[in-house]
Scaffold this active site. Structure first.
Site, PDB file in Angstrom:
ATOM      1  N   ASP A 153       3.631   1.989  -3.573  1.00 17.19           N
ATOM      2  CA  ASP A 153       3.355   0.869  -2.675  1.00 17.19           C
ATOM      3  C   ASP A 153       3.708   1.288  -1.248  1.00 17.19           C
ATOM      4  O   ASP A 153       4.856   1.624  -0.956  1.00 17.19           O
ATOM      5  CB  ASP A 153       4.190  -0.343  -3.097  1.00 17.19           C
ATOM      6  CG  ASP A 153       3.759  -1.634  -2.418  1.00 17.19           C
ATOM      7  OD1 ASP A 153       2.708  -1.620  -1.746  1.00 17.19           O
ATOM      8  OD2 ASP A 153       4.463  -2.638  -2.566  1.00 17.19           O
TER       9      ASP A 153
ATOM     10  N   GLU B  12      -1.678   0.109  -2.462  1.00 16.72           N
ATOM     11  CA  GLU B  12      -0.881   0.312  -3.665  1.00 16.72           C
ATOM     12  C   GLU B  12      -1.749   0.732  -4.835  1.00 16.72           C
ATOM     13  O   GLU B  12      -2.944   0.448  -4.882  1.00 16.72           O
ATOM     14  CB  GLU B  12      -0.086  -0.947  -4.029  1.00 16.72           C
ATOM     15  CG  GLU B  12      -0.941  -2.151  -4.355  1.00 16.72           C
ATOM     16  CD  GLU B  12      -0.100  -3.345  -4.806  1.00 16.72           C
ATOM     17  OE1 GLU B  12       0.874  -3.149  -5.568  1.00 16.72           O
ATOM     18  OE2 GLU B  12      -0.430  -4.478  -4.404  1.00 16.72           O
TER      19      GLU B  12
END
Length: 367
Positions: free
Chosen positions: A11, A106
């Protein structure tokens, strides 16, 4: 839960805002809010400096400005973010072909059988984060775990610019004290319902029998039962083509249909900006409305050729209002504009003139 699986959730840290700060040195250290200004705009991203004031993504821009009056507002540049995202995904592919993007910033990676870094998942994650920084100048955080659910939760643990590993032996202990809100899909309404059962943590959720959870929540009850035990057998899907894109906004006060024009224009702009993230071609425009009494209506139109511009999308969405046959005094609390019917026909014709095949007909109406 298979102990053979090694899943990494990567992420990016405040991705859009970090790109803006990287490319404009004057913004570094400043509370940056990536959003269009305006009463109907929402925050796309906030730098960590802005988050200290409570600014979060998806928050109305006006509220963000009230929370942080000194914030620097920067309009989003999705084409630039997409280019950086492609650099990052190329790095992922160096370590495993099993990459499942969730958004521009992500992705899940299955490195169970990766030869990279001698197959050591923590080292793969660390190497990926180092490569991302070397190539893009941006930082990323990572969670390493036996499945997607736990990896996603773990990636938040050492943000920004950190990583956290949850081994199979540590799954139960890791989950026990977590608030149930950390389970994806458990929003405020579900938290309230669980709270009425005396459940605030994952450990407390684990104490409820499957039959009770299914009686309370139906099929979702079985999912809660599994997540409370760290069970998630979903595979990492390497390719999941875009099927639809949409944007919607809930008004501060209910409005009549005649006053929805500015909101439709704003949501069409957001949807068109998001459309730039994929090479697939959409063919259907969808208008979504929710009345003050929570009735949902959708109207759709599929022209002979795909919409070629934001203006074309906007014109069709506005025209779809003519097919809303409710009384003129009906009030609406939400409007959304979407694109669907995506295909991989990049060479397909695109819309040159609005309603080349005639005005919106009776395609796909739903109340």
């Amino acid at each position: 839960m298979s102990k053979q699986r090694k899943i990494i959730h990567v992420d990016m840290d405040a991705f859009y805002a970090s790109v803006e700060q990287r490319d404009a040195p004057a913004l570094r250290g400043q509370p940056v809010v990536v959003a269009w200004r305006g009463a109907r705009s929402v925050v796309c991203a906030a730098s960590y400096e802005a988050r200290k004031y409570g600014v979060r993504s998806a928050m109305p821009a006006l509220r963000a400005e009230r929370l942080c009056p000194q914030a620097v507002f920067v309009p989003p540049d999705f084409a630039r973010y997409k280019a950086v995202s492609q650099q990052i995904r190329a790095i992922f592919q160096q370590h495993t072909p099993l990459v499942e993007p969730l958004s521009l910033d992500e992705a899940y990676l299955d490195v169970s059988h990766s030869p990279s870094c001698d197959g050591i998942a923590t080292e793969i994650a660390r190497t990926i984060r180092e490569q991302i920084f070397q190539i893009t100048g941006l930082t990323a955080s990572a969670g390493i775990a036996p499945n997607k659910f736990i990896a996603k939760v773990a990636s938040d643990w050492r943000k920004p610019n950190g990583q956290f590993v949850v081994t199979p032996a540590r799954v139960e202990a890791f989950l026990t004290g977590l608030p149930v809100a950390r389970i994806p899909g458990v929003g405020k309404v579900m938290q309230t319902r669980l709270g009425s059962l005396g459940v605030e943590t994952v450990g407390q959720l684990r104490e409820l029998p499957l039959a009770q959870l299914q009686a309370e929540f139906g099929s979702w009850g079985a999912r809660l039962y599994e997540r409370a035990r760290g069970i998630d057998e979903r595979p990492v899907v390497a390719f999941s083509p875009v099927q639809s894109i949409s944007s919607e906004d809930t008004f501060g006060e209910d409005l009549p249909l005649s006053a929805l024009g500015p909101a439709i224009i704003a949501q069409a702009a957001r949807t068109w900006a998001a459309r730039s993230r994929t090479e697939r071609v959409p063919h259907t425009v969808v208008l979504k409305l929710k009345t003050a009494d929570f009735r949902i209506l959708t109207r759709s139109f599929t022209p002979e050729v795909a919409p070629a511009s934001q203006q074309a999308l906007t014109d069709i969405a506005l025209a779809l209002c003519e097919r809303v046959n409710l009384p003129a005094d009906t009030l609406y609390r939400l409007v959304g504009v979407g694109l669907s019917g995506f295909h991989d026909d990049a060479g397909a014709a695109v819309q040159g003139e609005l309603f080349a095949s005639g005005p919106p007909g009776a395609s796909g109406d739903q109340d």
